[in-house]
Design an enzyme around this catalytic site. Structure first.
Site, short mmCIF file in Angstrom:
data_model
loop_
_atom_site.label_atom_id
_atom_site.label_comp_id
_atom_site.label_asym_id
_atom_site.label_seq_id
_atom_site.Cartn_x
_atom_site.Cartn_y
_atom_site.Cartn_z
N ASP A 45 10.81 72.51 35.07
CA ASP A 45 10.17 72.18 36.35
C ASP A 45 10.21 73.37 37.29
OD1 ASP A 45 12.85 72.08 37.01
OD2 ASP A 45 12.79 70.08 37.90
N SER A 46 10.83 74.49 36.83
CA SER A 46 10.73 75.75 37.56
C SER A 46 9.28 76.18 37.71
CB SER A 46 11.52 76.85 36.84
OG SER A 46 11.18 76.87 35.46
N ASP A 84 10.88 69.10 30.73
CA ASP A 84 11.83 68.91 31.83
C ASP A 84 11.32 67.76 32.70
OD1 ASP A 84 14.03 69.50 33.35
OD2 ASP A 84 13.25 71.39 34.14
N LYS A 113 14.66 66.96 29.14
CA LYS A 113 15.86 67.40 29.87
C LYS A 113 15.98 66.60 31.16
CE LYS A 113 16.24 71.53 32.13
NZ LYS A 113 16.52 71.11 33.52
N GLU A 115 18.61 66.08 34.68
CA GLU A 115 19.67 66.72 35.46
C GLU A 115 20.75 65.71 35.87
OE1 GLU A 115 18.27 68.94 38.82
OE2 GLU A 115 16.93 70.18 37.60
N GLU A 183 24.25 75.68 34.71
CA GLU A 183 23.56 76.62 35.61
C GLU A 183 24.47 77.08 36.73
OE1 GLU A 183 19.60 75.49 36.78
OE2 GLU A 183 19.47 77.13 38.24
O1 KIV Z 1 13.29 74.37 35.21
C1 KIV Z 1 13.87 75.26 34.56
O2 KIV Z 1 13.27 76.27 34.21
C2 KIV Z 1 15.28 75.04 34.26
C3 KIV Z 1 16.19 76.13 33.80
C4 KIV Z 1 17.33 75.63 33.03
C5 KIV Z 1 15.66 77.36 33.28
O3 KIV Z 1 15.73 73.95 34.41
#
Ligand code: KIV
Length: 279
Positions: A45-46, A84, A113, A115, A183
């Site tokens: 999500d970056s 993500d 993924k 969080e 992170e």
């Molecule tokens: O969104 C992302 O790119 C991440 C990192 C772990 C690189 O969550």
């Protein structure tokens, strides 16, 4: 090429071989990462910041993430692509989380993924895993809690807080997560957590003691220049390469140098004569 999977990650950790992951957001970059045989690709999500220009990751939604997951999955058909889950796409209910994780898998991701680690997340992780959707956890600094944390702050700066992160990581491991991203934390803290887990850790700004590493591709390519965290090593300067190429193109168009005959299509002589006769 054999398609990589969750077990590839565990095998690499067990062999003591480092896991190398990168983010990707588009088809052609995914193709390149597949060619180098990267261990995993995260459609992070970056992309909210580096592709869409938001200030943080809060701005991107599930529908947008799905577009990028589809593009990356088309470019890297044999790679292990992880989607993500963006802010508020899994926080409302198990039903919402499962349904949206399912959309990511249907879009081509091999895993998702999530969080954090409260009771709800742990439960959601095990439900996803039970439903056939592998989960990568994410602890330490978690960007979707930026407003709560109050900035990009290093986590696990004491033995006590490191123990707490380890406790969370163990809960995610027990829930079936196949690996966990760590992170922004001191190298010694991340190494301690890694040594006390069976599953691999993937570090970002967490030193060399993790089982593997991930970075945002636009950062290491020197393409995203709004800010560069301390943990980023630049392997290229795409900003300058793109700037210089685009600037040269601009001048050549203005000066009539581009396009030349080499980049043009020609009429055959007969048709050219007809056009000349019309004049
Ligand atoms: O969104 C992302 O790119 C991440 C990192 C772990 C690189 O969550």
């Amino acid at each position: 090429m054999v398609k990589k999977s969750v077990s590839t990650f565990q095998k690499l950790k067990d062999k003591g071989e480092k896991i190398a992951m990168l983010t990707a957001y588009d088809y052609s970059t995914a193709q390149i990462l597949e060619k180098i045989n990267i261990d995993g690709i995260l459609v992070g999500d970056s992309l909210a910041q580096v592709v869409l220009g938001y200030e943080n990751t809060y701005g991107v939604n599930l529908e947008e993430m799905l577009i990028f997951i589809k593009a990356v999955s088309r470019g890297a058909k044999n790679s292990f692509v992880i989607g993500d889950m963006p802010f508020m796409s899994y926080n409302i209910s198990f039903e919402q989380g499962l349904e949206n994780a399912g959309k990511m898998i249907k879009a081509g991701a091999s895993a998702v993924k999530l969080e954090g680690c409260n009771d709800y997340i742990v439960n959601l992780v095990s439900r996803c895993v039970e439903s056939g959707m592998p989960v990568l956890g994410h602890l330490g600094f978690t960007p979707q809690l930026l407003n709560t944390i109050g900035g990009y702050k290093i986590q696990g700066k004491s033995a006590d807080t490191t123990e707490k992160i380890l406790e969370s990581a163990l809960k995610l491991q027990d829930a079936g997560a196949f690996a966990v991203v760590l992170e922004l934390m001191p190298a010694q803290s991340a190494e301690y957590i890694t040594k006390n887990l069976k599953i691999p850790t993937i570090g970002i700004g967490a030193g060399a003691g993790c089982s593997g590493q991930i970075v945002v591709i636009d950062d290491i390519l020197g393409k995203f220049t709004d800010f560069t965290p301390k943990f980023v090593k630049k392997y290229a300067n795409l900003h300058d390469i793109i700037y210089n190429a685009a600037d040269k193109y601009l001048s050549e168009v203005k000066e009539g140098i581009f396009p030349s005959e080499e980049q043009s299509f020609e009429l055959n002589t007969e048709e050219r004569e007809k056009l000349n006769a019309v004049k």
